[in-house]
Design a protein around this motif. Structure first.
Motif, PDB file in Angstrom:
ATOM      1  N   ILE A  74       3.952  91.965  17.854  1.00 34.24           N
ATOM      2  CA  ILE A  74       3.365  91.189  16.759  1.00 34.24           C
ATOM      3  C   ILE A  74       4.202  91.380  15.494  1.00 34.24           C
ATOM      4  O   ILE A  74       4.200  92.477  14.912  1.00 34.24           O
ATOM      5  CB  ILE A  74       1.915  91.628  16.478  1.00 34.24           C
ATOM      6  CG1 ILE A  74       1.058  91.526  17.737  1.00 34.24           C
ATOM      7  CG2 ILE A  74       1.318  90.791  15.350  1.00 34.24           C
ATOM      8  CD1 ILE A  74      -0.355  92.015  17.556  1.00 34.24           C
ATOM      9  N   PRO A  75       4.933  90.351  15.046  1.00 37.32           N
ATOM     10  CA  PRO A  75       5.573  90.438  13.732  1.00 37.32           C
ATOM     11  C   PRO A  75       4.510  90.512  12.639  1.00 37.32           C
ATOM     12  O   PRO A  75       3.523  89.772  12.666  1.00 37.32           O
ATOM     13  CB  PRO A  75       6.374  89.137  13.645  1.00 37.32           C
ATOM     14  CG  PRO A  75       6.531  88.680  15.063  1.00 37.32           C
ATOM     15  CD  PRO A  75       5.267  89.107  15.750  1.00 37.32           C
ATOM     16  N   MET A  76       4.702  91.402  11.691  1.00 32.71           N
ATOM     17  CA  MET A  76       3.694  91.636  10.657  1.00 32.71           C
ATOM     18  C   MET A  76       4.330  91.602   9.272  1.00 32.71           C
ATOM     19  O   MET A  76       5.434  92.098   9.071  1.00 32.71           O
ATOM     20  CB  MET A  76       3.006  92.998  10.880  1.00 32.71           C
ATOM     21  CG  MET A  76       2.192  93.081  12.158  1.00 32.71           C
ATOM     22  SD  MET A  76       1.839  94.783  12.659  1.00 32.71           S
ATOM     23  CE  MET A  76       0.976  95.419  11.228  1.00 32.71           C
ATOM     24  N   GLY A  77       3.579  91.052   8.326  1.00 32.04           N
ATOM     25  CA  GLY A  77       4.018  91.087   6.938  1.00 32.04           C
ATOM     26  C   GLY A  77       5.200  90.173   6.671  1.00 32.04           C
ATOM     27  O   GLY A  77       5.397  89.151   7.323  1.00 32.04           O
ATOM     28  N   GLY A  78       6.014  90.559   5.692  1.00 30.46           N
ATOM     29  CA  GLY A  78       7.108  89.705   5.271  1.00 30.46           C
ATOM     30  C   GLY A  78       6.600  88.545   4.440  1.00 30.46           C
ATOM     31  O   GLY A  78       5.413  88.437   4.125  1.00 30.46           O
ATOM     32  N   PRO A  79       7.480  87.625   4.078  1.00 30.52           N
ATOM     33  CA  PRO A  79       7.069  86.500   3.219  1.00 30.52           C
ATOM     34  C   PRO A  79       6.273  85.459   3.989  1.00 30.52           C
ATOM     35  O   PRO A  79       6.343  85.370   5.218  1.00 30.52           O
ATOM     36  CB  PRO A  79       8.411  85.926   2.756  1.00 30.52           C
ATOM     37  CG  PRO A  79       9.331  86.213   3.908  1.00 30.52           C
ATOM     38  CD  PRO A  79       8.907  87.566   4.439  1.00 30.52           C
ATOM     39  N   LEU A  80       5.526  84.662   3.259  1.00 31.34           N
ATOM     40  CA  LEU A  80       4.874  83.497   3.841  1.00 31.34           C
ATOM     41  C   LEU A  80       5.915  82.414   4.107  1.00 31.34           C
ATOM     42  O   LEU A  80       7.008  82.433   3.522  1.00 31.34           O
ATOM     43  CB  LEU A  80       3.816  82.957   2.881  1.00 31.34           C
ATOM     44  CG  LEU A  80       2.539  83.782   2.720  1.00 31.34           C
ATOM     45  CD1 LEU A  80       1.694  83.219   1.578  1.00 31.34           C
ATOM     46  CD2 LEU A  80       1.735  83.815   4.009  1.00 31.34           C
ATOM     47  N   PRO A  81       5.611  81.454   4.980  1.00 30.62           N
ATOM     48  CA  PRO A  81       6.494  80.298   5.119  1.00 30.62           C
ATOM     49  C   PRO A  81       6.639  79.578   3.777  1.00 30.62           C
ATOM     50  O   PRO A  81       5.845  79.775   2.854  1.00 30.62           O
ATOM     51  CB  PRO A  81       5.766  79.420   6.141  1.00 30.62           C
ATOM     52  CG  PRO A  81       4.871  80.350   6.887  1.00 30.62           C
ATOM     53  CD  PRO A  81       4.444  81.387   5.898  1.00 30.62           C
ATOM     54  N   ARG A  82       7.659  78.754   3.673  1.00 32.09           N
ATOM     55  CA  ARG A  82       7.854  77.974   2.454  1.00 32.09           C
ATOM     56  C   ARG A  82       6.646  77.075   2.225  1.00 32.09           C
ATOM     57  O   ARG A  82       6.220  76.345   3.108  1.00 32.09           O
ATOM     58  CB  ARG A  82       9.129  77.126   2.577  1.00 32.09           C
ATOM     59  CG  ARG A  82       9.413  76.268   1.365  1.00 32.09           C
ATOM     60  CD  ARG A  82      10.827  75.692   1.419  1.00 32.09           C
ATOM     61  NE  ARG A  82      11.080  74.996   2.672  1.00 32.09           N
ATOM     62  CZ  ARG A  82      10.725  73.741   2.936  1.00 32.09           C
ATOM     63  NH1 ARG A  82      10.048  73.045   2.020  1.00 32.09           N
ATOM     64  NH2 ARG A  82      11.026  73.173   4.086  1.00 32.09           N
TER      65      ARG A  82
END
Length: 495
Positions: A333-341
């Motif tokens: 599960i990729p978690m966090g990071g920026p939201l999509p544009r």
């Protein structure tokens, strides 16, 4: 914790009322036996424990026997909304949008296939959504082993989602509300000013006012304008028939941070001390249990081989001998990071939309809860006489899913993830020791993404107050940089 099962996943109101299990057992062919005493341990040679990794799962991929309304190529190839993906997110949004009279088509290469991963949720979350009948097993309490000498007992019921029941319910709702399905893979998405078109691998081309991508983390249609510095939750899980196990049948084991199983594993213990994993366990009866070794969050991602080695050592130490594997799964599960544009021409919901809880990995319950809000926003645009399309539609849809308050709350959850990434095993233990001492309103709300930004900051102050001296020093040394980034990002969001 993979919504991890979850962890929808894996994801920290008043104390929830203990909830008993539904009348129908999750696995009716399994006999229910009295659980052995807690101090029961079966000692066998270590070689007999490693074999579970080589066992072939009994359960095979299956398709549901359900009559869904398929798109007729002879009909008009134009819809109001096209949803890519027939997972929980896609089906939930499709039926919610169609319920407002919007013409919806759902595309998936295999719309009747069963979902592969297990999902675990807090019972109160599914009760509030009217989905309690989609849980095949509940436990009235959960527990967390902080270390060998301390265990937290949490008065909040936990449940395992019956994937078949949930998918059948969503498919039935879609069919009743007029959703059409097309069995194909999407190759390309193109956009004109007011309409978008989809090209499928079977040569079909469909058009819609709005494309919503619910195809999951591997989506290639959702764009980002910032570096994707994500953390990763990775786990290996098995639904297993065992000779016996040491777990209480009325408690779900949310986290076991003990490392005594690595006492005779000099090659594994140092790395676990720096990058810890925990055991997540759902005991169904004395001979049937779901077991999952989980890295809560790591960056770069912890080795899957390492996860399995630690699981072998843990089960050996607990005296759990696996007789058969019914299901197995690898959960990433990729978690966090920026939201999509925000905004962009393709809308998103589910794993590729930023909904995954950055600190826990929980996603399923949150997706089920947010889909109706997004559906209402879409309906305001496409269901009105004004027919808002193109850029104004994309702007309203994305900001309907991610209003300012929700974006700022997510920055706080990102801060939580960045803090966890800096903690070793002992620091993680101290963190959760303090976390589960918080008022239920705070830790329930944090795990379920229910707290406002103001409440999150108050929770942080309370957490610092409950922390041990050593844990406070951890926070003082390791939190300033992530906190500064969080505050900067919140300021940018507010501009």
């Amino acid at each position: 914790m993979a919504s991890l099962l979850r962890l929808s996943p894996p994801t920290l109101l008043s104390t929830s009322r203990p909830c008993s299990s539904p009348a129908k057992p999750p696995f009716p062919h399994q006999p229910t036996k009295k659980n052995p005493p807690r101090n029961h341990r079966q000692r066998v040679q270590s070689s007999s424990f490693s074999t579970f990794l080589d066992l072939e799962p009994k359960s095979k991929p299956e398709s549901l026997d359900f009559d869904i309304p398929f798109f007729n190529p002879a009909d008009r190839h134009r819809f109001d909304v096209i949803v890519i993906g027939a997972g929980p997110a896609g089906l939930r949004l499709a039926e919610q949008v169609a319920g407002h009279g919007i013409k919806v088509c759902c595309l998936d290469p295999s719309p009747l296939s069963m979902w592969p991963n297990n999902y675990g949720v807090w019972v109160d979350e599914f009760e509030s959504l009217g989905l309690h009948d989609c849980l095949d097993k509940t436990w009235p309490m959960t527990c967390v082993h902080i270390n060998d000498n301390k265990t937290k007992y949490l008065d909040r019921a936990y449940g395992r989602v019956n994937r078949k029941d949930l998918k059948l319910k969503l498919l039935s709702d879609c069919a009743t509300k007029g959703v059409r399905f097309h069995k194909a893979k999407v190759w390309k998405v193109d956009h004109d000013e007011f309409v978008s078109s989809i090209s499928c691998d079977d040569g079909t081309e469909l058009k819609a006012d709005l494309i919503v991508d619910a195809s999951g983390f591997s989506s290639k249609f959702v764009e980002y304008d910032k570096p994707r510095n994500q953390g990763y939750q990775i786990a290996h899980g098995i639904l297993a028939e065992v000779d016996s196990h040491p777990f209480d049948l009325d408690k779900m084991l949310l986290m076991d941070w003990r490392d005594s199983h690595l006492g005779n594993e000099p090659s594994l213990r140092p790395h676990n001390s720096k990058f810890p994993t925990f055991l997540y366990a759902m005991p169904f009866d004395s001979n049937l249990v779901f077991l999952e070794e989980t890295s809560l969050v790591s960056r770069p991602m912890l080795s899957y081989t390492e996860i399995k080695k630690r699981m072998v050592a843990r089960l050996r130490h607990l005296g759990i001998k696996v007789r058969a594997v019914i299901e197995d799964e690898k959960c990433v599960i990729p978690m966090g990071g920026p939201l999509p544009r925000i905004p962009q021409s393709v809308m998103a919901i589910g794993g590729n939309s930023g909904i995954v809880h950055p600190s826990t990995g929980y996603t399923v319950a949150q997706t089920m809860a947010l889909a109706p809000f997004l559906a209402e926003t879409i309906t305001e645009c496409l269901g009105s006489t004004r027919m808002i399309r193109g850029a104004p539609l994309y702007h309203k849809a994305w900001n309907g899913l991610w209003p300012l308050e929700r974006r700022c709350s997510r920055e706080y959850y990102n801060f939580g993830m960045e803090t966890l990434l800096k903690l070793d095993l002992n620091g993680t233990r101290r963190f959760f020791d303090a976390f589960f001492e918080l008022k239920p309103h705070y830790w329930h709300g944090f795990l379920s993404s229910r707290l406002s930004v103001g409440e999150l900051f108050m929770m942080g102050i309370s957490l610092f107050g409950h922390a041990s001296t050593t844990s406070k020093l951890d926070m003082v040394r390791k939190c300033p940089a992530p906190m500064a980034r969080m505050m900067g990002n919140m300021a940018l969001e507010a501009i």
